[in-house]
Motif scaffolding. Sequence first.
Motif, PDB file in Angstrom:
ATOM      1  N   GLY A  13      -7.189  10.663  -7.419  1.00 16.50           N
ATOM      2  CA  GLY A  13      -6.825  11.694  -8.373  1.00 16.50           C
ATOM      3  C   GLY A  13      -7.945  12.703  -8.440  1.00 16.50           C
ATOM      4  N   GLU A  14      -7.832  13.617  -9.313  1.00 14.79           N
ATOM      5  CA  GLU A  14      -8.874  14.627  -9.438  1.00 14.79           C
ATOM      6  C   GLU A  14     -10.223  13.957  -9.714  1.00 14.79           C
ATOM      7  N   GLY A  15     -11.175  14.167  -8.808  1.00 18.41           N
ATOM      8  CA  GLY A  15     -12.522  13.653  -9.004  1.00 18.41           C
ATOM      9  C   GLY A  15     -12.726  12.187  -8.663  1.00 18.41           C
ATOM     10  N   ARG A  16     -11.717  11.503  -8.160  1.00 19.89           N
ATOM     11  CA  ARG A  16     -11.896  10.097  -7.801  1.00 19.89           C
ATOM     12  C   ARG A  16     -11.023   9.755  -6.601  1.00 19.89           C
ATOM     13  N   LYS A  17     -11.485   8.809  -5.809  1.00 22.56           N
ATOM     14  CA  LYS A  17     -10.666   8.292  -4.723  1.00 22.56           C
ATOM     15  C   LYS A  17     -11.135   6.888  -4.384  1.00 22.56           C
ATOM     16  N   VAL A  18     -10.210   6.087  -3.928  1.00 19.54           N
ATOM     17  CA  VAL A  18     -10.486   4.714  -3.522  1.00 19.54           C
ATOM     18  C   VAL A  18     -10.195   4.626  -2.035  1.00 19.54           C
ATOM     19  N   THR A  19     -11.088   3.987  -1.289  1.00 23.21           N
ATOM     20  CA  THR A  19     -10.879   3.828   0.137  1.00 23.21           C
ATOM     21  C   THR A  19     -11.194   2.393   0.547  1.00 23.21           C
ATOM     22  N   PHE A  20     -10.635   1.980   1.673  1.00 20.55           N
ATOM     23  CA  PHE A  20     -10.918   0.687   2.270  1.00 20.55           C
ATOM     24  C   PHE A  20     -11.815   0.916   3.476  1.00 20.55           C
ATOM     25  N   GLY A  21     -12.533  -0.094   3.870  1.00 23.79           N
ATOM     26  CA  GLY A  21     -13.346   0.018   5.068  1.00 23.79           C
ATOM     27  C   GLY A  21     -13.796  -1.347   5.553  1.00 23.79           C
ATOM     28  N   SER A  22     -14.166  -1.421   6.818  1.00 20.57           N
ATOM     29  CA  SER A  22     -14.631  -2.667   7.398  1.00 20.57           C
ATOM     30  C   SER A  22     -15.379  -2.356   8.686  1.00 20.57           C
ATOM     31  N   THR A  23     -16.309  -3.210   9.038  1.00 22.75           N
ATOM     32  CA  THR A  23     -16.982  -3.080  10.321  1.00 22.75           C
ATOM     33  C   THR A  23     -16.326  -3.966  11.367  1.00 22.75           C
ATOM     34  N   TYR A  24     -15.287  -4.729  10.979  1.00 22.41           N
ATOM     35  CA  TYR A  24     -14.541  -5.592  11.879  1.00 22.41           C
ATOM     36  C   TYR A  24     -13.113  -5.086  12.006  1.00 22.41           C
ATOM     37  N   GLU A  25     -12.484  -5.360  13.148  1.00 21.69           N
ATOM     38  CA  GLU A  25     -11.090  -4.994  13.336  1.00 21.69           C
ATOM     39  C   GLU A  25     -10.247  -5.680  12.275  1.00 21.69           C
ATOM     40  N   PHE A  26      -9.323  -4.940  11.668  1.00 24.36           N
ATOM     41  CA  PHE A  26      -8.455  -5.550  10.663  1.00 24.36           C
ATOM     42  C   PHE A  26      -7.088  -4.896  10.639  1.00 24.36           C
ATOM     43  N   ARG A  27      -6.118  -5.644  10.101  1.00 26.39           N
ATOM     44  CA  ARG A  27      -4.745  -5.189   9.945  1.00 26.39           C
ATOM     45  C   ARG A  27      -4.378  -5.330   8.480  1.00 26.39           C
ATOM     46  N   VAL A  28      -3.587  -4.405   7.985  1.00 28.58           N
ATOM     47  CA  VAL A  28      -3.114  -4.466   6.611  1.00 28.58           C
ATOM     48  C   VAL A  28      -1.598  -4.558   6.665  1.00 28.58           C
ATOM     49  N   THR A  29      -1.026  -5.526   5.961  1.00 30.13           N
ATOM     50  CA  THR A  29       0.423  -5.691   5.943  1.00 30.13           C
ATOM     51  C   THR A  29       0.946  -5.514   4.526  1.00 30.13           C
ATOM     52  N   GLY A  30       2.250  -5.398   4.416  1.00 25.20           N
ATOM     53  CA  GLY A  30       2.870  -5.229   3.109  1.00 25.20           C
ATOM     54  C   GLY A  30       3.320  -3.801   2.910  1.00 25.20           C
ATOM     55  N   SER A  31       3.551  -3.446   1.689  1.00 27.04           N
ATOM     56  CA  SER A  31       4.042  -2.121   1.336  1.00 27.04           C
ATOM     57  C   SER A  31       3.037  -1.425   0.422  1.00 27.04           C
ATOM     58  N   LEU A  32       2.956  -0.127   0.536  1.00 27.13           N
ATOM     59  CA  LEU A  32       2.068   0.621  -0.352  1.00 27.13           C
ATOM     60  C   LEU A  32       2.473   0.467  -1.807  1.00 27.13           C
ATOM     61  N   GLY A  33       3.745   0.222  -2.067  1.00 26.53           N
ATOM     62  CA  GLY A  33       4.212   0.026  -3.438  1.00 26.53           C
ATOM     63  C   GLY A  33       3.538  -1.149  -4.122  1.00 26.53           C
ATOM     64  N   THR A  34       3.175  -2.194  -3.361  1.00 31.36           N
ATOM     65  CA  THR A  34       2.505  -3.349  -3.962  1.00 31.36           C
ATOM     66  C   THR A  34       1.079  -3.034  -4.368  1.00 31.36           C
ATOM     67  N   LEU A  35       0.531  -1.942  -3.864  1.00 33.10           N
ATOM     68  CA  LEU A  35      -0.799  -1.524  -4.300  1.00 33.10           C
ATOM     69  C   LEU A  35      -0.736  -0.849  -5.665  1.00 33.10           C
ATOM     70  N   ILE A  36       0.403  -0.223  -5.964  1.00 37.54           N
ATOM     71  CA  ILE A  36       0.576   0.426  -7.259  1.00 37.54           C
ATOM     72  C   ILE A  36       0.877  -0.607  -8.337  1.00 37.54           C
ATOM     73  N   ASP A  37       1.848  -1.491  -8.063  1.00 41.40           N
ATOM     74  CA  ASP A  37       2.207  -2.512  -9.049  1.00 41.40           C
ATOM     75  C   ASP A  37       2.823  -3.710  -8.357  1.00 41.40           C
ATOM     76  N   PHE A  38       2.020  -4.740  -8.136  1.00 40.97           N
ATOM     77  CA  PHE A  38       2.492  -5.931  -7.441  1.00 40.97           C
ATOM     78  C   PHE A  38       3.490  -6.740  -8.268  1.00 40.97           C
ATOM     79  N   THR A  39       3.596  -6.451  -9.572  1.00 42.02           N
ATOM     80  CA  THR A  39       4.502  -7.222 -10.430  1.00 42.02           C
ATOM     81  C   THR A  39       5.949  -6.777 -10.295  1.00 42.02           C
ATOM     82  N   LYS A  40       6.195  -5.643  -9.667  1.00 39.89           N
ATOM     83  CA  LYS A  40       7.555  -5.135  -9.495  1.00 39.89           C
ATOM     84  C   LYS A  40       8.046  -5.417  -8.088  1.00 39.89           C
TER      85      LYS A  40
END
Length: 99
Positions: A13-40
């Motif tokens: 959002g304005e003035g903030r951001k969250v990022t992921f990072g790694s020095t090792y090869e990685f894969r991310v699975t799932g849906s972006l929606g679960t990052l917003i609210d995993f309870t739904k």
Amino acid sequence: MYVAGYNPAGFSGEGRKVTFGSTYEFRVTGSLGTLIDFTKESVTAVPNDLCFQYLFANCTHLTKAPIVNLTFTDNEDRCYNHMFSNCSSLEFLEVDFTS
């Protein structure tokens, strides 16, 4: 790596951001929606117009990304800006155009 969370305000959002990072090869699975609210079971709206901006930027070891849902009902113009910028190892990206 499977990621989920409860971030009803989104990640970036304005003035903030969250990022992921790694020095090792990685894969991310799932849906972006679960990052917003995993309870739904499904999330149909993004919380702000910068929600996923730069989320995986500069993850040079990311080989597979989560499902990008382009059917959010209020898909904001800048929501996905630079989300995968400089992801030089990205081999697979699943995009969901269904509702």
